[in-house]
Design a protein around this motif. Sequence first.
Motif, PDB file in Angstrom:
ATOM      1  N   SER A   2       0.826  -1.209   0.000  1.00  0.00           N
ATOM      2  CA  SER A   2       0.000   0.000   0.000  1.00  0.00           C
ATOM      3  C   SER A   2       0.853   1.249   0.000  1.00  0.00           C
ATOM      4  CB  SER A   2      -0.904   0.014   1.236  1.00  0.00           C
ATOM      5  OG  SER A   2      -1.667   1.188   1.291  1.00  0.00           O
ATOM      6  N   LYS A   3       0.339   2.306  -0.629  1.00  0.00           N
ATOM      7  CA  LYS A   3       0.951   3.625  -0.546  1.00  0.00           C
ATOM      8  C   LYS A   3       0.521   4.288   0.763  1.00  0.00           C
ATOM      9  CE  LYS A   3       0.748   3.705  -5.537  1.00  0.00           C
ATOM     10  NZ  LYS A   3       0.077   4.211  -6.739  1.00  0.00           N
ATOM     11  N   ARG A   4       1.249   5.337   1.153  1.00  0.00           N
ATOM     12  CA  ARG A   4       1.076   5.879   2.502  1.00  0.00           C
ATOM     13  C   ARG A   4       0.637   7.336   2.414  1.00  0.00           C
ATOM     14  NH1 ARG A   4       5.320   2.117   5.257  1.00  0.00           N
ATOM     15  NH2 ARG A   4       4.737   3.137   7.184  1.00  0.00           N
ATOM     16  N   PHE A   5      -0.621   7.601   2.795  1.00  0.00           N
ATOM     17  CA  PHE A   5      -1.154   8.952   2.665  1.00  0.00           C
ATOM     18  C   PHE A   5      -1.842   9.473   3.923  1.00  0.00           C
ATOM     19  CE2 PHE A   5      -1.286   7.406  -1.797  1.00  0.00           C
ATOM     20  CZ  PHE A   5      -0.380   8.309  -2.324  1.00  0.00           C
ATOM     21  N   PHE A   6      -2.153   8.623   4.902  1.00  0.00           N
ATOM     22  CA  PHE A   6      -2.985   9.054   6.030  1.00  0.00           C
ATOM     23  C   PHE A   6      -2.310   8.732   7.361  1.00  0.00           C
ATOM     24  CE2 PHE A   6      -5.643   7.798   2.442  1.00  0.00           C
ATOM     25  CZ  PHE A   6      -6.348   8.967   2.207  1.00  0.00           C
ATOM     26  N   GLU A   7      -1.012   9.036   7.465  1.00  0.00           N
ATOM     27  CA  GLU A   7      -0.236   8.536   8.587  1.00  0.00           C
ATOM     28  C   GLU A   7      -0.017   9.525   9.718  1.00  0.00           C
ATOM     29  OE1 GLU A   7       2.727   5.358   7.792  1.00  0.00           O
ATOM     30  OE2 GLU A   7       2.970   6.441   5.912  1.00  0.00           O
ATOM     31  N   GLY A   8      -0.120  10.832   9.480  1.00  0.00           N
ATOM     32  CA  GLY A   8       0.119  11.793  10.540  1.00  0.00           C
ATOM     33  C   GLY A   8      -0.832  11.599  11.701  1.00  0.00           C
ATOM     34  N   ALA A   9      -0.354  11.834  12.919  1.00  0.00           N
ATOM     35  CA  ALA A   9      -1.179  11.600  14.106  1.00  0.00           C
ATOM     36  C   ALA A   9      -2.436  12.456  14.099  1.00  0.00           C
ATOM     37  CB  ALA A   9      -0.355  11.865  15.371  1.00  0.00           C
ATOM     38  N   GLN A  10      -2.284  13.742  13.741  1.00  0.00           N
ATOM     39  CA  GLN A  10      -3.441  14.639  13.725  1.00  0.00           C
ATOM     40  C   GLN A  10      -4.439  14.229  12.653  1.00  0.00           C
ATOM     41  OE1 GLN A  10      -2.556  18.752  12.808  1.00  0.00           O
ATOM     42  NE2 GLN A  10      -4.375  19.486  13.866  1.00  0.00           N
ATOM     43  N   ALA A  12      -4.786  11.212  11.362  1.00  0.00           N
ATOM     44  CA  ALA A  12      -5.377   9.932  11.762  1.00  0.00           C
ATOM     45  C   ALA A  12      -6.492  10.135  12.785  1.00  0.00           C
ATOM     46  CB  ALA A  12      -4.300   9.008  12.332  1.00  0.00           C
ATOM     47  N   ALA A  13      -6.297  11.072  13.723  1.00  0.00           N
ATOM     48  CA  ALA A  13      -7.327  11.343  14.732  1.00  0.00           C
ATOM     49  C   ALA A  13      -8.576  11.938  14.096  1.00  0.00           C
ATOM     50  CB  ALA A  13      -6.774  12.285  15.794  1.00  0.00           C
ATOM     51  N   ARG A  14      -8.401  12.900  13.162  1.00  0.00           N
ATOM     52  CA  ARG A  14      -9.554  13.471  12.462  1.00  0.00           C
ATOM     53  C   ARG A  14     -10.245  12.406  11.618  1.00  0.00           C
ATOM     54  NH1 ARG A  14      -6.220  17.792  10.808  1.00  0.00           N
ATOM     55  NH2 ARG A  14      -6.461  17.133   8.638  1.00  0.00           N
ATOM     56  N   ASP A  47      -9.133  -7.535   7.241  1.00  0.00           N
ATOM     57  CA  ASP A  47      -9.435  -6.269   6.590  1.00  0.00           C
ATOM     58  C   ASP A  47      -8.107  -5.577   6.320  1.00  0.00           C
ATOM     59  OD1 ASP A  47     -10.869  -4.114   5.590  1.00  0.00           O
ATOM     60  OD2 ASP A  47     -11.168  -3.198   7.554  1.00  0.00           O
ATOM     61  N   ILE A  48      -7.775  -5.422   5.038  1.00  0.00           N
ATOM     62  CA  ILE A  48      -6.468  -4.883   4.642  1.00  0.00           C
ATOM     63  C   ILE A  48      -6.602  -3.399   4.318  1.00  0.00           C
ATOM     64  CG2 ILE A  48      -4.488  -5.207   3.129  1.00  0.00           C
ATOM     65  CD1 ILE A  48      -5.228  -7.676   4.813  1.00  0.00           C
ATOM     66  N   GLY A  49      -5.702  -2.605   4.893  1.00  0.00           N
ATOM     67  CA  GLY A  49      -5.843  -1.155   4.759  1.00  0.00           C
ATOM     68  C   GLY A  49      -6.986  -0.656   5.617  1.00  0.00           C
ATOM     69  N   CYS A  50      -7.038  -1.138   6.854  1.00  0.00           N
ATOM     70  CA  CYS A  50      -8.219  -0.954   7.707  1.00  0.00           C
ATOM     71  C   CYS A  50      -8.375   0.464   8.241  1.00  0.00           C
ATOM     72  CB  CYS A  50      -8.182  -1.937   8.875  1.00  0.00           C
ATOM     73  SG  CYS A  50      -6.836  -1.642  10.052  1.00  0.00           S
ATOM     74  N   GLY A  51      -7.307   1.293   8.140  1.00  0.00           N
ATOM     75  CA  GLY A  51      -7.414   2.631   8.707  1.00  0.00           C
ATOM     76  C   GLY A  51      -7.719   2.562  10.186  1.00  0.00           C
ATOM     77  N   GLN A  75      -2.916   5.260  12.472  1.00  0.00           N
ATOM     78  CA  GLN A  75      -4.259   4.742  12.194  1.00  0.00           C
ATOM     79  C   GLN A  75      -4.565   3.534  13.080  1.00  0.00           C
ATOM     80  OE1 GLN A  75      -6.633   5.977  10.432  1.00  0.00           O
ATOM     81  NE2 GLN A  75      -5.792   7.238   8.801  1.00  0.00           N
ATOM     82  N   ILE A  76      -3.613   2.644  13.223  1.00  0.00           N
ATOM     83  CA  ILE A  76      -3.815   1.477  14.085  1.00  0.00           C
ATOM     84  C   ILE A  76      -3.982   1.891  15.543  1.00  0.00           C
ATOM     85  CG2 ILE A  76      -2.722  -0.619  14.990  1.00  0.00           C
ATOM     86  CD1 ILE A  76      -3.929  -0.951  12.201  1.00  0.00           C
ATOM     87  N   LYS A  77      -3.260   2.904  15.960  1.00  0.00           N
ATOM     88  CA  LYS A  77      -3.416   3.428  17.322  1.00  0.00           C
ATOM     89  C   LYS A  77      -4.839   3.918  17.539  1.00  0.00           C
ATOM     90  CE  LYS A  77      -1.558   6.950  20.475  1.00  0.00           C
ATOM     91  NZ  LYS A  77      -0.573   8.066  20.617  1.00  0.00           N
TER      92      LYS A  77
END
Length: 266
Positions: A2-10, A12-14, A47-51, A75-77
């Motif tokens: 997978s490519k990585r686009f949604f990794e920042g903590a802020q 991911a929380a939003r 579920d792959i890429g579960c966000g 995202q996993i956090k």
Amino acid sequence: MSKRFFEGAQHAARYAATRPSYPPVLMKKIIDFLSKKYKGVYDSAADIGCGSGQSTELLSPYFKKVYGYDVSENQIKEAKAKNKLSNIEYKVNSTNVIPHEKQSLCLITAAQAAHWFDLKQFYSEVNRTLKPMGVLAVYGYGLLEVGDQQYLHLNDIIQKFYQKMRPYFPPDRVHIDNKYADIILPYEEKIRDESLKINYEWNLDRLIAYVSTWSGYVHYMKKHPERDVLIDLHQELFEAMKTENDKELLKIDFPIFALLGRKITE
């Protein structure tokens, strides 16, 4: 994988707080398709890429154990923080391997994620880990639509804003725009379903909060930090509603598209 686009903590929380969740009827459709030919034990699904787990939790009632995997630690956090289901386990997985034994999974899902994958590698791993008669389900949702008859004109404003943000989305966003028309599942037995929608009632603040999670918006603001364009979007929508109540609820629909395929061979 997978490519990585949604990794920042802020971000991911939003994402966890504001992204829409799929209706349970979608998972029922998937399970109905699975059960037509799979007659074994419903022991494991992945579920792959579960966000942050919006789709993963829908698997819980049907399987003894459910695994959610994502490349993003943040995202996993978020997924772990909100998880209240004892049969779901979330794990970070940044490899190109689905970490399960050969023919061990009844169902593999990818929600709003398959367009980020190296599909050749993903399909190889799906085929390795799915049981015979097991199912691969990839699905997503399109651009939100306002459903109220008196507010249908708001869709033109939303579409115009989306087109302004569109160049700032990753190129693979095109697969969402065309409802996965160019994503071909690797199995002969497969179906497409576009009969469902995600339905909400949101006020403008809630709608804007969702739009703030768009990767296109995040990238736009990095390039143009001088003014938050969501302020202008909120104002334009509010003025177009011709109301004095900025908390008025709007009917919001997200059209769902789903591709289901069955592994027939060993």
